[in-house]
Scaffold this motif. Sequence first.
Motif, PDB file in Angstrom:
ATOM      1  N   UNK A   1       0.827  -1.191   0.000  1.00  0.00           N
ATOM      2  CA  UNK A   1       0.000   0.000   0.000  1.00  0.00           C
ATOM      3  C   UNK A   1       0.864   1.245   0.000  1.00  0.00           C
ATOM      4  N   UNK A   2       1.377   1.560  -1.151  1.00  0.00           N
ATOM      5  CA  UNK A   2       2.322   2.651  -1.184  1.00  0.00           C
ATOM      6  C   UNK A   2       1.681   3.991  -1.016  1.00  0.00           C
ATOM      7  N   UNK A   3       2.468   4.947  -0.553  1.00  0.00           N
ATOM      8  CA  UNK A   3       2.047   6.334  -0.463  1.00  0.00           C
ATOM      9  C   UNK A   3       2.171   6.978  -1.837  1.00  0.00           C
ATOM     10  N   UNK A   4       1.422   8.103  -2.074  1.00  0.00           N
ATOM     11  CA  UNK A   4       1.562   8.781  -3.347  1.00  0.00           C
ATOM     12  C   UNK A   4       2.946   9.370  -3.506  1.00  0.00           C
ATOM     13  N   UNK A   5       3.476   9.277  -4.730  1.00  0.00           N
ATOM     14  CA  UNK A   5       4.810   9.809  -5.003  1.00  0.00           C
ATOM     15  C   UNK A   5       4.755  11.316  -5.123  1.00  0.00           C
ATOM     16  N   UNK A 207       6.675  11.174   5.045  1.00  0.00           N
ATOM     17  CA  UNK A 207       6.042  10.252   5.991  1.00  0.00           C
ATOM     18  C   UNK A 207       6.264   8.803   5.575  1.00  0.00           C
ATOM     19  N   UNK A 208       6.207   8.554   4.252  1.00  0.00           N
ATOM     20  CA  UNK A 208       6.420   7.189   3.784  1.00  0.00           C
ATOM     21  C   UNK A 208       7.834   6.710   4.118  1.00  0.00           C
ATOM     22  N   UNK A 209       8.817   7.579   3.853  1.00  0.00           N
ATOM     23  CA  UNK A 209      10.197   7.200   4.156  1.00  0.00           C
ATOM     24  C   UNK A 209      10.396   6.994   5.650  1.00  0.00           C
ATOM     25  N   UNK A 210       9.751   7.857   6.447  1.00  0.00           N
ATOM     26  CA  UNK A 210       9.878   7.724   7.897  1.00  0.00           C
ATOM     27  C   UNK A 210       9.252   6.427   8.386  1.00  0.00           C
ATOM     28  N   UNK A 211       8.058   6.129   7.896  1.00  0.00           N
ATOM     29  CA  UNK A 211       7.344   4.928   8.339  1.00  0.00           C
ATOM     30  C   UNK A 211       8.073   3.672   7.865  1.00  0.00           C
ATOM     31  N   UNK A 212       8.643   3.719   6.640  1.00  0.00           N
ATOM     32  CA  UNK A 212       9.327   2.542   6.117  1.00  0.00           C
ATOM     33  C   UNK A 212      10.505   2.134   6.988  1.00  0.00           C
ATOM     34  N   UNK A 213      11.177   3.119   7.602  1.00  0.00           N
ATOM     35  CA  UNK A 213      12.368   2.825   8.396  1.00  0.00           C
ATOM     36  C   UNK A 213      12.079   2.641   9.878  1.00  0.00           C
ATOM     37  N   UNK A 214      10.821   2.734  10.280  1.00  0.00           N
ATOM     38  CA  UNK A 214      10.506   2.561  11.700  1.00  0.00           C
ATOM     39  C   UNK A 214      10.710   1.102  12.119  1.00  0.00           C
ATOM     40  N   UNK A 215      11.304   0.883  13.285  1.00  0.00           N
ATOM     41  CA  UNK A 215      11.425  -0.501  13.761  1.00  0.00           C
ATOM     42  C   UNK A 215      10.084  -1.090  14.194  1.00  0.00           C
ATOM     43  N   UNK A 216       9.134  -0.230  14.544  1.00  0.00           N
ATOM     44  CA  UNK A 216       7.797  -0.689  14.910  1.00  0.00           C
ATOM     45  C   UNK A 216       6.951  -0.877  13.655  1.00  0.00           C
ATOM     46  N   UNK A 224     -13.489   0.443   7.342  1.00  0.00           N
ATOM     47  CA  UNK A 224     -14.004  -0.881   6.999  1.00  0.00           C
ATOM     48  C   UNK A 224     -13.020  -1.998   7.333  1.00  0.00           C
ATOM     49  N   UNK A 225     -11.912  -1.660   7.961  1.00  0.00           N
ATOM     50  CA  UNK A 225     -10.928  -2.670   8.319  1.00  0.00           C
ATOM     51  C   UNK A 225     -10.036  -3.097   7.171  1.00  0.00           C
ATOM     52  N   UNK A 226      -9.883  -2.241   6.154  1.00  0.00           N
ATOM     53  CA  UNK A 226      -9.015  -2.532   5.016  1.00  0.00           C
ATOM     54  C   UNK A 226      -7.692  -1.798   5.216  1.00  0.00           C
ATOM     55  N   UNK A 227      -6.591  -2.513   5.058  1.00  0.00           N
ATOM     56  CA  UNK A 227      -5.266  -1.934   5.254  1.00  0.00           C
ATOM     57  C   UNK A 227      -4.908  -1.090   4.035  1.00  0.00           C
ATOM     58  N   UNK A 228      -4.691   0.200   4.246  1.00  0.00           N
ATOM     59  CA  UNK A 228      -4.343   1.109   3.160  1.00  0.00           C
ATOM     60  C   UNK A 228      -2.834   1.247   2.983  1.00  0.00           C
ATOM     61  N   UNK A 229      -2.089   1.256   4.085  1.00  0.00           N
ATOM     62  CA  UNK A 229      -0.635   1.347   4.016  1.00  0.00           C
ATOM     63  C   UNK A 229      -0.027   0.474   5.113  1.00  0.00           C
ATOM     64  N   UNK A 230       1.208   0.092   4.871  1.00  0.00           N
ATOM     65  CA  UNK A 230       1.931  -0.714   5.862  1.00  0.00           C
ATOM     66  C   UNK A 230       3.420  -0.512   5.632  1.00  0.00           C
ATOM     67  N   UNK A 231       4.228  -1.005   6.540  1.00  0.00           N
ATOM     68  CA  UNK A 231       5.684  -0.928   6.393  1.00  0.00           C
ATOM     69  C   UNK A 231       6.283  -2.324   6.568  1.00  0.00           C
ATOM     70  N   UNK A 232       7.548  -2.518   6.184  1.00  0.00           N
ATOM     71  CA  UNK A 232       8.152  -3.859   6.278  1.00  0.00           C
ATOM     72  C   UNK A 232       8.176  -4.421   7.692  1.00  0.00           C
TER      73      UNK A 232
END
Length: 535
Positions: A1-5, A207-216, A224-232
């Motif tokens: 679920x990528x963020x907009x570029x 925000x995408x770069x920050x979230x991608x590198x978060x250890x959490x 509706x319980x649909x995942x829009x974005x996530x990180x590794x």
Amino acid sequence: MPFPSPLPPEFGAASAQERLWRSLYFYATYRLLLGGVFLFLLYPFSNELWLGGNDSPLFFWTSLSYFFIALVGLVVVRAQLPSFTWLLASMVGVDIVCIALLADASGGISSGLSVLMLVSLAAAGLVSRGRTTLLYAALASIAVLLQQAHSVLTRGVAPELFMQVGLLCVAYFAVTWLALLLAKFATQSEQLALSRGVELSNMAEANRLLIQDLPDGVLVVNEHGVVRQSNPSASRLLEIEIDSSSEWALTELSPLLADLYAMWRTEPHPTHTTLNVPGQPSPLGVRFLPVQREGFWGAVIVLEDTRRIQEQAQQFKLAALGRLTASIAHEVRNPLSSISYAAELLREEKRTESRNRMLQLILSNVARLNHMVNDIMQLNRRDRLHQESFDLHAQLPGLTNEIIQPTGLPKKTLKLTLDGALPVCFDRGHLEQILWNLCGNALRHCRQQPGSVTLRGWCENGHTTLEVSDDGSGIPPEAVPHLFEPFFTTEASGTGLGLYISRELCEANGARLEYRPTETGGASFRISFGGTNEQ
């Protein structure tokens, strides 16, 4: 679920040009419809509407010419062939000339057709957004004045109608000026919207770069319980590969987490809870952060690795403990040397069997304490790195021979399997100490048969991995969470620092050491050389 570029720099100019051509297309469509209306109304309703009352042939040929010129203009606008400015000027000029001729053929100012120029002038002001539109208003005023003068001179129209013509000319300039103001306001609004859009896009990228590198782990879930974005990290903690190209329902990722989310929706407090994930040695901390400003949109679910938090807290404790133990080790080493020296002198004197046992007990305990002191001293040397790039093929064969030789076991007991090139960037001394600890433990606890201990290395996706496994009885499940804790040991003669020091040295070199149980019941320790270790 990528963020907009983020938006490219040329996005604003391209979008503005496209909007201008789109506006010109609507204007060209209006002109074509207007010409068609003139042709349609000419014969059925000409008498009732006074269309072409003064000169019916002029009205017909002008309407027909205007229709075909408008049709050609529409095709040209669709193709975006000539210059935008010249195309707009030609279209407005044709409108002024044709509407003036149509008004002259229908009775002049009294026909009301001259009012149609207001639409063309307003469209030109909104589309061109330049002061050249005032030139169009001046040309329209001249055309109306000439048409009225022609009517007064040739048809005997009352000169008093020049007052109406003058008012209409004022209306031309007023509408044109108002269109310019509206166009200027629209341009400023577009630039502001574009600027805000670029800022929002860049913030989203940050925000995408920050979230991608978060250890959490981070999951952005809608109402509706649909995942829009996530990180590794979320994929790692939930132990499921989340495909960013498709949408996932939270129930598909983790039914337990979906149940917690549903419970939190009904009762938003408390926002902190825990989640037991199969395969994870410790529960995950779960935090729900609602996303709502004008109504509930969803939530940001933060998955916290409690093991990492515990390790960080332990690191702080051990930092203080390390300084204390380093000073204690320095103070203990000197008395140990004296005791060892005295015991050696006693061995040279005449002694009995009981004295021999006591001397051996002293020497064995001195050796054990000295080994513990050496391990403690290693804690303060983890940051003294001398990293170098090398291939494990050149390092491991000789090292394995050195490791197995003191044990007296056959060389076939330790099996070495290396697949392809294994480049790493590591401190050679640290790597040797780590493998001495891991292989030494495996050799002591294996069945001591050929191939009982396996040292296997492979490289996948640019990441080198080294694994030490044995066929022993394995590690009790209750001891697994404490394996890497300092001074924890299952042997009476162990110091409990070997695995802890090995993991510390791995982390100091940018690698990761972890325990993995095997299907055969033995133990397996894996070193993952990640990131900066590949050159």
